[in-house]
Design an enzyme around this catalytic site. Structure first.
Site, PDB file in Angstrom:
ATOM      1  N   HIS A 161      32.406  43.560  37.150  1.00  0.00           N
ATOM      2  CA  HIS A 161      33.017  42.262  36.850  1.00  0.00           C
ATOM      3  C   HIS A 161      31.931  41.234  36.521  1.00  0.00           C
ATOM      4  O   HIS A 161      30.757  41.434  36.846  1.00  0.00           O
ATOM      5  CB  HIS A 161      33.853  41.760  38.037  1.00  0.00           C
ATOM      6  CG  HIS A 161      35.170  42.463  38.165  1.00  0.00           C
ATOM      7  ND1 HIS A 161      35.293  43.685  38.773  1.00  0.00           N
ATOM      8  CD2 HIS A 161      36.416  42.122  37.731  1.00  0.00           C
ATOM      9  CE1 HIS A 161      36.565  44.070  38.729  1.00  0.00           C
ATOM     10  NE2 HIS A 161      37.267  43.147  38.097  1.00  0.00           N
ATOM     11  N   LYS A 165      32.399  36.452  40.014  1.00  0.00           N
ATOM     12  CA  LYS A 165      33.391  37.006  40.961  1.00  0.00           C
ATOM     13  C   LYS A 165      32.870  36.905  42.391  1.00  0.00           C
ATOM     14  O   LYS A 165      31.730  37.265  42.674  1.00  0.00           O
ATOM     15  CB  LYS A 165      33.716  38.462  40.601  1.00  0.00           C
ATOM     16  CG  LYS A 165      34.829  39.049  41.474  1.00  0.00           C
ATOM     17  CD  LYS A 165      35.441  40.290  40.878  1.00  0.00           C
ATOM     18  CE  LYS A 165      36.467  40.917  41.810  1.00  0.00           C
ATOM     19  NZ  LYS A 165      37.605  40.026  42.092  1.00  0.00           N
TER      20      LYS A 165
HETATM   21  P1  NAD Z   1      38.285  30.780  39.623  1.00  0.00           P
HETATM   22  O1  NAD Z   1      37.276  30.475  40.672  1.00  0.00           O
HETATM   23  O2  NAD Z   1      37.935  30.603  38.181  1.00  0.00           O
HETATM   24  O3  NAD Z   1      39.621  29.908  39.871  1.00  0.00           O
HETATM   25  C1  NAD Z   1      40.187  29.703  41.123  1.00  0.00           C
HETATM   26  C2  NAD Z   1      40.787  28.311  41.118  1.00  0.00           C
HETATM   27  O4  NAD Z   1      41.574  28.180  42.309  1.00  0.00           O
HETATM   28  C3  NAD Z   1      39.729  27.201  41.132  1.00  0.00           C
HETATM   29  O5  NAD Z   1      40.042  26.223  40.150  1.00  0.00           O
HETATM   30  C4  NAD Z   1      39.841  26.633  42.541  1.00  0.00           C
HETATM   31  O6  NAD Z   1      39.525  25.249  42.615  1.00  0.00           O
HETATM   32  C5  NAD Z   1      41.318  26.885  42.839  1.00  0.00           C
HETATM   33  N1  NAD Z   1      41.655  26.895  44.267  1.00  0.00           N
HETATM   34  C6  NAD Z   1      40.945  27.410  45.296  1.00  0.00           C
HETATM   35  N2  NAD Z   1      41.627  27.238  46.461  1.00  0.00           N
HETATM   36  C7  NAD Z   1      42.793  26.627  46.125  1.00  0.00           C
HETATM   37  C8  NAD Z   1      43.913  26.166  46.884  1.00  0.00           C
HETATM   38  N3  NAD Z   1      43.962  26.316  48.214  1.00  0.00           N
HETATM   39  N4  NAD Z   1      44.940  25.567  46.222  1.00  0.00           N
HETATM   40  C9  NAD Z   1      44.899  25.410  44.867  1.00  0.00           C
HETATM   41  N5  NAD Z   1      43.856  25.803  44.104  1.00  0.00           N
HETATM   42  C10 NAD Z   1      42.814  26.410  44.730  1.00  0.00           C
HETATM   43  O7  NAD Z   1      38.752  32.275  39.921  1.00  0.00           O
HETATM   44  P2  NAD Z   1      39.535  33.287  38.935  1.00  0.00           P
HETATM   45  O8  NAD Z   1      38.560  34.120  38.194  1.00  0.00           O
HETATM   46  O9  NAD Z   1      40.587  32.536  38.190  1.00  0.00           O
HETATM   47  O10 NAD Z   1      40.214  34.246  40.007  1.00  0.00           O
HETATM   48  C11 NAD Z   1      41.069  33.711  40.986  1.00  0.00           C
HETATM   49  C12 NAD Z   1      41.565  34.829  41.898  1.00  0.00           C
HETATM   50  O11 NAD Z   1      42.369  35.744  41.134  1.00  0.00           O
HETATM   51  C13 NAD Z   1      40.440  35.673  42.515  1.00  0.00           C
HETATM   52  O12 NAD Z   1      40.833  36.060  43.808  1.00  0.00           O
HETATM   53  C14 NAD Z   1      40.356  36.876  41.583  1.00  0.00           C
HETATM   54  O13 NAD Z   1      39.804  38.006  42.184  1.00  0.00           O
HETATM   55  C15 NAD Z   1      41.831  37.048  41.286  1.00  0.00           C
HETATM   56  N6  NAD Z   1      42.166  37.792  40.065  1.00  0.00           N
HETATM   57  C16 NAD Z   1      43.259  38.572  40.132  1.00  0.00           C
HETATM   58  C17 NAD Z   1      43.692  39.249  39.006  1.00  0.00           C
HETATM   59  C18 NAD Z   1      44.949  40.079  39.099  1.00  0.00           C
HETATM   60  O14 NAD Z   1      45.384  40.649  38.077  1.00  0.00           O
HETATM   61  N7  NAD Z   1      45.588  40.133  40.271  1.00  0.00           N
HETATM   62  C19 NAD Z   1      43.007  39.122  37.805  1.00  0.00           C
HETATM   63  C20 NAD Z   1      41.882  38.285  37.757  1.00  0.00           C
HETATM   64  C21 NAD Z   1      41.467  37.610  38.897  1.00  0.00           C
END
Ligand code: NAD
Length: 271
Positions: A161, A165
């Site tokens: 990744h 991440k």
């Molecule tokens: P990122 O850091 O770019 O975005 C996360 C966002 O969530 C940030 O803007 C942060 O400020 C916000 N945030 C954090 N805590 C919060 C809260 N309590 N309330 C509201 N907003 C909050 O991360 P990303 O790359 O977008 O990934 C986010 C999550 O999704 C990670 O856990 C990642 O592993 C997961 N993910 C899952 C999939 C899937 O298909 N299930 C795919 C990609 C990423």
């Protein structure tokens, strides 16, 4: 959806993040759903910005806000790609406001998992470490391969990744490990990386390796290495839109599902 309702209303949680932005952009393609709320943390530098403008898909008329309760009150379903810290409080709020939830967050600890299970008694929750259709097909293939190949093949999982991440191994790698175990019919001792004089590889060990770097969206390979042959099953995601579109498909499933905890296999009908 009632006859009077124009579309299912979605609150995107973690709206300023990489995934949140793609969910907002991809939701524009759906005739039967619209984004009515966009939530991030109070310290997020783009609070107050139009969520569509921030996502690069044009103005939506929905400002990014820190008020999750207000967003839930207006929404049928929350699509949550926020981070694992605070997941328990978010799940309690979804359950209290009867807002169905699609949760993409990975790296959720035991307390968070318990909160998800509690919320699923009151609302439909779809929690998947990977919403891509291709990865869910990969899971089914891995389970089948593990069942047919048996204990004579050494299994190693390698994921890569992007450098941002925060958790490792990926939730998808953990899910693939579960699929190997389901196919093998037994829990296998997991080894995360190897270093130093670790000795010969014992039979039945399950190796899991996390590689980080650059802008890689998400690669997963499961290797079955036997005597004289090797099978490698690989999935590579080239855009986050594959996760976003899968999550939106799950949202349309969740708004019509009974309370319960669902996986992407339920959404795709491949369980
Ligand atoms: P990122 O850091 O770019 O975005 C996360 C966002 O969530 C940030 O803007 C942060 O400020 C916000 N945030 C954090 N805590 C919060 C809260 N309590 N309330 C509201 N907003 C909050 O991360 P990303 O790359 O977008 O990934 C986010 C999550 O999704 C990670 O856990 C990642 O592993 C997961 N993910 C899952 C999939 C899937 O298909 N299930 C795919 C990609 C990423």
């Amino acid at each position: 959806m009632s006859a009077r309702q124009a579309c299912w209303k979605i609150a995107v949680v973690g709206a300023a993040g990489r995934m949140g932005q793609r969910v907002i952009a991809c939701a524009k393609e759906l005739p039967e759903a619209c984004v009515c709320g966009a939530v991030d943390v109070p310290t997020c530098p783009v609070i107050g910005t139009d969520a569509g403008v921030h996502a690069g898909c044009g103005a939506l008329g929905v400002a990014i806000s820190a008020d999750l309760a207000a967003a839930c009150a207006a929404a049928d379903v929350a699509v949550d790609f926020a981070l694992a810290g605070g997941v328990a409080a978010r799940m309690e709020l979804y359950a209290r406001t009867k807002t169905a939830c699609v949760l993409g967050t990975t790296g959720v600890d035991a307390a968070g998992q318990a909160a998800i299970a509690r919320a699923a008694q009151d609302i439909a929750v779809v929690h998947a470490p990977n919403f891509s259709v291709g990865v869910n097909v990969l899971c089914a293939l891995v389970r089948r391969a593990a069942a047919v190949l048996g204990s004579g093949y050494d299994v190693e999982i390698v994921e890569m990744h992007h450098r941002h991440k925060k958790d490792a191994p990926s939730g998808t790698a953990v899910r693939l490990a579960e699929m190997v175990e389901a196919g093998a019919g037994a829990a296998l001792p997991r080894v995360y990386g190897r270093e130093g004089e670790c000795g010969a590889r014992p039979r039945g060990e399950l190796g899991i390796h996390a590689v980080r770097g650059g802008d890689v969206v998400g690669d997963h390979t499961v290797i079955f290495a036997g005597e004289g042959e090797r099978i490698e099953l690989t999935h590579k995601a080239s855009t986050r839109d594959t996760f976003a579109r899968g999550a939106l498909r799950a949202a349309l499933f969740a708004v019509q599902a009974r309370p319960g905890l669902y996986a992407m296999e339920d959404v795709l009908g491949i369980k």
